[in-house]
Design an enzyme around this catalytic site. Sequence first.
Site, PDB file in Angstrom:
ATOM      1  N   SER A 282      -0.982  -1.519   5.344  1.00 16.44           N
ATOM      2  CA  SER A 282      -1.632  -1.077   4.128  1.00 16.44           C
ATOM      3  C   SER A 282      -0.558  -0.453   3.151  1.00 16.44           C
ATOM      4  O   SER A 282       0.158  -1.399   2.687  1.00 16.44           O
ATOM      5  CB  SER A 282      -2.247   0.277   4.798  1.00 16.44           C
ATOM      6  N   MET A 283      -0.364   0.688   2.918  1.00 17.19           N
ATOM      7  CA  MET A 283       0.679   1.272   1.859  1.00 17.19           C
ATOM      8  C   MET A 283       1.937   0.957   2.015  1.00 17.19           C
ATOM      9  O   MET A 283       2.909   0.676   1.288  1.00 17.19           O
ATOM     10  CB  MET A 283       0.268   2.739   1.558  1.00 17.19           C
ATOM     11  N   ASP A 526     -12.117  -4.969   3.407  1.00 16.71           N
ATOM     12  CA  ASP A 526     -11.937  -4.686   4.964  1.00 16.71           C
ATOM     13  C   ASP A 526     -12.383  -2.952   4.884  1.00 16.71           C
ATOM     14  O   ASP A 526     -12.454  -2.745   6.197  1.00 16.71           O
ATOM     15  CB  ASP A 526     -10.488  -4.749   5.377  1.00 16.71           C
ATOM     16  N   HIS A 577      -9.856  -2.050   7.971  1.00 11.88           N
ATOM     17  CA  HIS A 577      -8.717  -1.827   7.730  1.00 11.88           C
ATOM     18  C   HIS A 577      -7.597  -1.284   8.444  1.00 11.88           C
ATOM     19  O   HIS A 577      -6.403  -1.678   8.773  1.00 11.88           O
ATOM     20  CB  HIS A 577      -8.789  -1.098   6.383  1.00 11.88           C
TER      21      HIS A 577
END
Length: 628
Positions: A282-283, A526, A577
Amino acid sequence: MSTLRRRIMGPSGDSTPESSELSRDPSPAKGEPVTLISDARLKELKSKRSKRRQGLIFGLGGLFGLVIAAFFANRHDVIRLEGLVDFNLEALLDVIPAGIINDAKDITRNERAAVNYDSFSVGLHLQSQGVRALHPVVMVPGVISTGLESWGTEEASRQYFRKRLWGSWSMMRALVVDKKGWKRHIKLDPITGLDPPGVKLRAAQGFDAADFFITGYWIWSKILENLATLGYDPTNAFTAAYDWRLSCANLEHRDHYFSRLKSHIELALQTSGQKVTLVSHSMGSQVLFYFFHWVEAPAQGGPGWVDKYVDSWINVSGCMLGALKGLPAVLSGEMKDTAQLNAFAVYGLEKFLGKDERCEIFRAMPGPSMMLPKGGNAVWGNQTWAPDDQPEQDLSYGTFINFKESNSTQSPGNLTIEDSFSYLLEHSESWYKDQVLDNYSHGVAHTTEEVEANEHDHRKWINPLESRLPLAPSLKVYCFYGMGKPTERSYFYREDLDPLSTLNVTIDTSLTRGSIDHGVVMGEGDGTVSLLSTGYMCAKGWHLKRFNPAGVKIKVFEMPHEPDRFSPRGGPNTGDHVDILGRSSLNDLILRVAGGKGDQIEENYVSNIREYSENVKIYEEDDTAKVK
């Protein structure tokens, strides 16, 4: 509560032979396909006592509803969560018939067998095929993954010393009984973007920082379990936790995060003799992309550092072009998760933590604003068109923020991504605007000269459309992400008419028609990040020479969202996700790369991302200049 847990779920740890038998399958033999739970057994578990389950849920739900109704009777506020802190749930169990308690135990045991698949089976299967730990592994978590704990010793902070104010039940309790104190700790100084006076919140370290968010809600734990079966432990695996509230520049300024990450990678190569495998989620993928630029600057490792020390980068669900839901979060403190709540839940949420407060908190954390959408209209579309529009759509995704009625300065008409970003900055505090513009950039570099010039501008380093992959021809990039779960793509807004609100606009939750659900329009992704964000750079962007001049090899493996409806986290085939971190095929892919078998992985496209990518209006100066 421990007594309550034991009465419903049985003894902690499930160490009885019965529970052990239910929750573990034998390890697969060499060459045998990985089956986390047999089809026959899963079918049996799914069909067992469905009527009995419905009756139990109805009965308990009714009973709990009556208790809550009585508890809040004669109160003017519908919800006051402080009252729940001392509510004695164990006393409630004393009046529930023993038969219902036994049914609850039985259902819990069966569900545990269905969803708690063998955490080690993927690793054991690869171990049986001769795969062993090879490359040291460094994991960079995402935005919710890392716990934040207080190290402040001022009077207001002493009660929270070494307690996690993000990522634990301590956070929940602090938020309920001391909301003002919790907000003071979790928010950063609006001018400096650093700790406010008297507060010292730091990222927890070690595997405990990211294996679970709160007790029972795993994040990285299944990956750690499977890595351990190949021979990984704290000597050759490391979690590079960070304070995700900070901008990347302040991560280095306050915590020396990138310097520490650089040193650990260098030590890993020195002690093992093998280059490192980096795994980001992710980030964390944006943070790692920033690190590549930072470490190759002449004042740090210099050009060639990544090629020398990093074997591969596993980019899991990386929001490389941002997360669309991040914009409404900082514009009005909302997103799908709040817009689609029922009226009673909305009332309770607003009474406890209103839109104004949520917006204030989001803006006071500059780090997550790095996930504001990148690429502008070239990626996300214009007033009439978007690259991922579907033939049957009655509304283009290109207008990101829509106003059903545009008759004031607060509702100026339908806005594209670029318009929405400008609108956000125009209607935000000057300190928030300065934090965003001083740390991030969201455009597109159209020439190689622009890309190379941006290597000297740290604001461009999180944006892969304005900066390039490192000059590391031996580096291998693996893009693993889920798809097929409805994901926020655009919104309908209206003017906020609440006289007590400090916001200008709010999602029009009264609007539900066609593809619009409570003011939210869903697209592909997602569940959190749009497919264009997770997939474009991998499928197309990094195949353009100006963004990948060294010819770094890119492999894509998409995983469709195929959840087990009996599992609250989706089971071993989810594409969600966050929950994808427990997916069996993702664990298999990560272990193969770490074990030096990444070349065995074949690309797997399931979505239309390649078609969408061809529609994105980003071109090479010479259209034939593609990475081979």
